[in-house]
Design a protein around this motif. Sequence first.
Motif, short mmCIF file in Angstrom:
data_model
loop_
_atom_site.label_atom_id
_atom_site.label_comp_id
_atom_site.label_asym_id
_atom_site.label_seq_id
_atom_site.Cartn_x
_atom_site.Cartn_y
_atom_site.Cartn_z
N LYS A 146 -16.98 2.03 -7.68
CA LYS A 146 -18.20 2.28 -6.93
C LYS A 146 -18.58 3.75 -7.08
CE LYS A 146 -17.44 -0.99 -3.18
NZ LYS A 146 -17.25 -1.10 -1.72
N SER A 166 -11.59 1.07 -11.01
CA SER A 166 -10.74 0.82 -9.85
C SER A 166 -9.75 -0.26 -10.28
CB SER A 166 -11.59 0.32 -8.68
OG SER A 166 -10.78 0.02 -7.58
N SER A 209 -8.65 7.88 2.73
CA SER A 209 -7.67 7.73 1.66
C SER A 209 -7.38 9.03 0.92
CB SER A 209 -8.17 6.70 0.64
OG SER A 209 -8.43 5.48 1.26
N GLY A 269 -6.27 3.73 -2.25
CA GLY A 269 -6.71 3.25 -0.95
C GLY A 269 -6.77 1.74 -0.88
N GLU A 270 -7.22 1.28 0.29
CA GLU A 270 -7.28 -0.15 0.58
C GLU A 270 -8.71 -0.53 0.92
OE1 GLU A 270 -7.83 -3.32 3.41
OE2 GLU A 270 -7.71 -1.25 4.09
N GLU A 271 -9.15 -1.66 0.39
CA GLU A 271 -10.45 -2.21 0.74
C GLU A 271 -10.32 -3.72 0.84
OE1 GLU A 271 -14.90 -2.48 -1.09
OE2 GLU A 271 -13.84 -0.58 -1.32
N SER A 272 -10.69 -4.26 1.97
CA SER A 272 -10.62 -5.70 2.22
C SER A 272 -9.22 -6.25 1.97
CB SER A 272 -11.64 -6.45 1.36
OG SER A 272 -12.93 -5.98 1.62
N ASP A 317 -6.76 -2.76 -9.15
CA ASP A 317 -5.96 -3.39 -8.11
C ASP A 317 -4.50 -3.36 -8.52
OD1 ASP A 317 -8.42 -4.01 -6.99
OD2 ASP A 317 -8.29 -6.16 -7.45
N SER A 361 0.83 -1.20 0.00
CA SER A 361 0.00 0.00 0.00
C SER A 361 0.86 1.25 0.00
CB SER A 361 -0.93 0.01 1.21
OG SER A 361 -0.19 0.22 2.40
N TRP A 409 -5.10 -3.22 -2.22
CA TRP A 409 -4.78 -1.82 -2.53
C TRP A 409 -5.03 -1.55 -4.00
CZ3 TRP A 409 -3.79 2.13 0.67
CH2 TRP A 409 -3.67 1.79 2.02
N SER A 410 -5.63 -0.39 -4.27
CA SER A 410 -5.96 -0.04 -5.64
C SER A 410 -5.97 1.47 -5.80
CB SER A 410 -7.33 -0.62 -6.02
OG SER A 410 -8.34 -0.07 -5.20
#
Length: 135
Positions: free
Chosen positions: A77, A86, A33, A47-50, A88, A7, A53-54
Motif C-alpha cells: 500500500k 508486502s 508497527s 506489522g499485522e493487518e487483519s 505475508d 508476530s 503478519w507481514s
Amino acid sequence: MSPKAKSGNLLDRVREIALSLPDTEESSRLGGSPHFYVRGKIFTGCGEESGVWSFGAKVGLELQSLLIEREGIHVAKYVGRYGWISVDESALQDEAEMRQLIELSYDLISAKAPGGNKKVAKKIAKQGAKKAAKK
C-alpha cells in the motif's frame, strides 16, 4: 501457532536481520508497527493487518512484478508504485529468502540515502530481478 506468537517471532527475525546491517536503527515514529531505517530512510518494517503478519521490502518494479505472482506477496500500500512489496509470513519459502529480500531492500535504500550512490541502486534492482527469474 497463534497469530500473536507468529508476530513476535516474525518481528524478532526481521529485527535480527535488519539491525545486523550497517548504519541501521529501529523506530516506531510513524506510529504503531516498527520500521527499520538506514541513514534516516525506511528499508523494511513489520506489522499485522487483519490477523496476518507481514513485512515490507523494496525490491524494484521488475522483481516486484515477478514476486506478486505468488500467493501472500502483494504490492505494498502507498509505496507499491516505487517497487515495494508486502510479504505475508506464510509466503516465505525459508529464512534465506526473508534475509535476501530485506538485504536487497537495504541495498536499494542505502544507495539512495544520504551518502549513497543512486546509480548503484538501479544496478542492484536489475541484479535482484535476474536472480529471481533464474529460480
